[in-house]
Scaffold this motif. Structure first.
Motif, PDB file in Angstrom:
ATOM      1  N   THR A   1       0.846  -1.195   0.000  1.00  0.00           N
ATOM      2  CA  THR A   1       0.000   0.000   0.000  1.00  0.00           C
ATOM      3  C   THR A   1       0.878   1.240   0.000  1.00  0.00           C
ATOM      4  OG1 THR A   1      -1.712  -1.183   1.247  1.00  0.00           O
ATOM      5  CG2 THR A   1      -1.851   1.227   1.199  1.00  0.00           C
TER       6      THR A   1
ATOM      7  N   ARG B   1     -15.294  10.863  -4.705  1.00  0.00           N
ATOM      8  CA  ARG B   1     -15.539   9.417  -4.610  1.00  0.00           C
ATOM      9  C   ARG B   1     -15.444   8.739  -5.986  1.00  0.00           C
ATOM     10  NH1 ARG B   1     -20.775  11.556  -3.983  1.00  0.00           N
ATOM     11  NH2 ARG B   1     -22.207  10.968  -5.679  1.00  0.00           N
TER      12      ARG B   1
ATOM     13  N   GLU C   1     -12.290   6.860  -6.516  1.00  0.00           N
ATOM     14  CA  GLU C   1     -12.014   5.718  -5.661  1.00  0.00           C
ATOM     15  C   GLU C   1     -12.422   4.415  -6.338  1.00  0.00           C
ATOM     16  OE1 GLU C   1     -12.313   7.818  -1.288  1.00  0.00           O
ATOM     17  OE2 GLU C   1     -13.905   6.437  -1.898  1.00  0.00           O
TER      18      GLU C   1
ATOM     19  N   GLU D   1     -12.933   0.453  -5.073  1.00  0.00           N
ATOM     20  CA  GLU D   1     -13.021  -0.382  -3.879  1.00  0.00           C
ATOM     21  C   GLU D   1     -11.841  -1.352  -3.796  1.00  0.00           C
ATOM     22  OE1 GLU D   1     -14.544  -1.536  -0.274  1.00  0.00           O
ATOM     23  OE2 GLU D   1     -15.303   0.074  -1.575  1.00  0.00           O
TER      24      GLU D   1
ATOM     25  N   ARG E   1      -8.172   4.967  -2.655  1.00  0.00           N
ATOM     26  CA  ARG E   1      -9.039   5.712  -1.733  1.00  0.00           C
ATOM     27  C   ARG E   1      -8.488   7.122  -1.537  1.00  0.00           C
ATOM     28  NH1 ARG E   1     -11.162   2.700   3.409  1.00  0.00           N
ATOM     29  NH2 ARG E   1     -12.275   1.724   1.672  1.00  0.00           N
TER      30      ARG E   1
ATOM     31  N   VAL F   1      -7.910  10.057   0.817  1.00  0.00           N
ATOM     32  CA  VAL F   1      -7.855  10.146   2.279  1.00  0.00           C
ATOM     33  C   VAL F   1      -7.717  11.574   2.806  1.00  0.00           C
ATOM     34  CG1 VAL F   1      -6.962   7.812   2.538  1.00  0.00           C
ATOM     35  CG2 VAL F   1      -5.354   9.706   2.280  1.00  0.00           C
TER      36      VAL F   1
ATOM     37  N   ARG G   1     -18.386  11.837   1.515  1.00  0.00           N
ATOM     38  CA  ARG G   1     -18.814  11.162   0.286  1.00  0.00           C
ATOM     39  C   ARG G   1     -19.357  12.142  -0.743  1.00  0.00           C
ATOM     40  NH1 ARG G   1     -16.734   6.659  -0.748  1.00  0.00           N
ATOM     41  NH2 ARG G   1     -18.501   6.068  -2.051  1.00  0.00           N
TER      42      ARG G   1
ATOM     43  N   PHE H   1      -3.857  10.196  -1.917  1.00  0.00           N
ATOM     44  CA  PHE H   1      -4.469   8.910  -2.238  1.00  0.00           C
ATOM     45  C   PHE H   1      -3.756   7.786  -1.488  1.00  0.00           C
ATOM     46  CE2 PHE H   1      -5.025  11.501  -6.062  1.00  0.00           C
ATOM     47  CZ  PHE H   1      -6.338  11.261  -6.424  1.00  0.00           C
TER      48      PHE H   1
END
Length: 219
Positions: A146, A163, A166, A168, A172, A174, A187, A199
């Motif tokens: 990561t 969003r 992003e 899943e 993501r 952050v 969101r 990110f």
């Protein structure tokens, strides 16, 4: 990619040479003709003699048709004026600036202009912010599975919900730095011009992140 660089000092000349070597269209502006000697004989870009404040010189350098402008003269106040002119008058998509005095950083970011203030890594940092394909992680977790990246969002993403960036289990959002202030996005948070986004990315999805960030410039 056409990049106008105001200031042919140590940072500006090194960044120009690197970008030109990668086949970008580079236009340098400096009022000191001796600064041209910082460039190698085979430099493929153009050198424009004059003051970066001058609309005539900015026009000659093709600022209105440029993809990015980097202001790295020897004076912070000059860099701010040049950067604001590029952003507000010429509507240049990517505007970056170098800052010599860290106390001035907040002033730039208040106008939505990302800055670099450490000379030791300015060229590398500016290059990475301009050309997202050269992203390097700010932080690596575990054994590199990561990664944490920060990047200026390209203009085509302005107004889109963060969003949408992003994926899943892969990418993501952050954190967002907007006009010098950090925020944790909800969101419903939409991207704004000049946003610098942090990110968290799975190492296997790095190419996907680059595709998001490089799309507008076609790199």
């Amino acid at each position: 990619m056409r990049v106008v660089i105001a200031g042919c000092g140590r940072i500006g000349s090194a960044l120009a040479v690197r970008l030109a070597h990668e086949d970008n269209d580079v236009r340098l502006i400096d009022q000191d003709p001796a600064r041209r000697l910082r460039l190698p004989p085979d430099f493929s870009g153009r050198f424009h003699l004059g003051n970066g404040f001058s609309r005539r010189v900015l026009d000659e350098a093709g600022t209105a048709r440029s993809d990015a402008l980097v202001a790295v003269t020897s004076q912070d106040n000059r860099n701010l004026v040049i950067a604001r002119t590029a952003k507000e008058t010429y509507r240049v998509p990517i505007v970056l600036a170098g800052v010599h005095d860290p106390r001035h950083v907040g002033l730039y970011e208040g106008f939505g202009i990302p800055v670099v203030c450490d000379v030791a890594w300015s060229v590398h940092r500016l290059h990475r912010m301009l050309l997202h394909r050269d992203l390097e992680p700010e932080v690596t977790f575990g054994s590199g599975e990561t990664l944490l990246f920060r990047s200026v969002l390209p203009p085509y993403l302005t107004g889109r919900p963060l969003r949408d960036l992003e994926v899943e289990g892969e990418i993501r959002v952050v954190e967002v730095t907007r006009q010098g202030r950090s925020l944790l996005p909800s969101r419903t948070t939409a991207a704004a011009s000049g946003d610098v986004v942090t990110f968290a990315v799975a190492a296997t999805s790095l190419r996907r992140l680059r595709a998001f960030l490089d799309r507008e410039l076609g790199t």
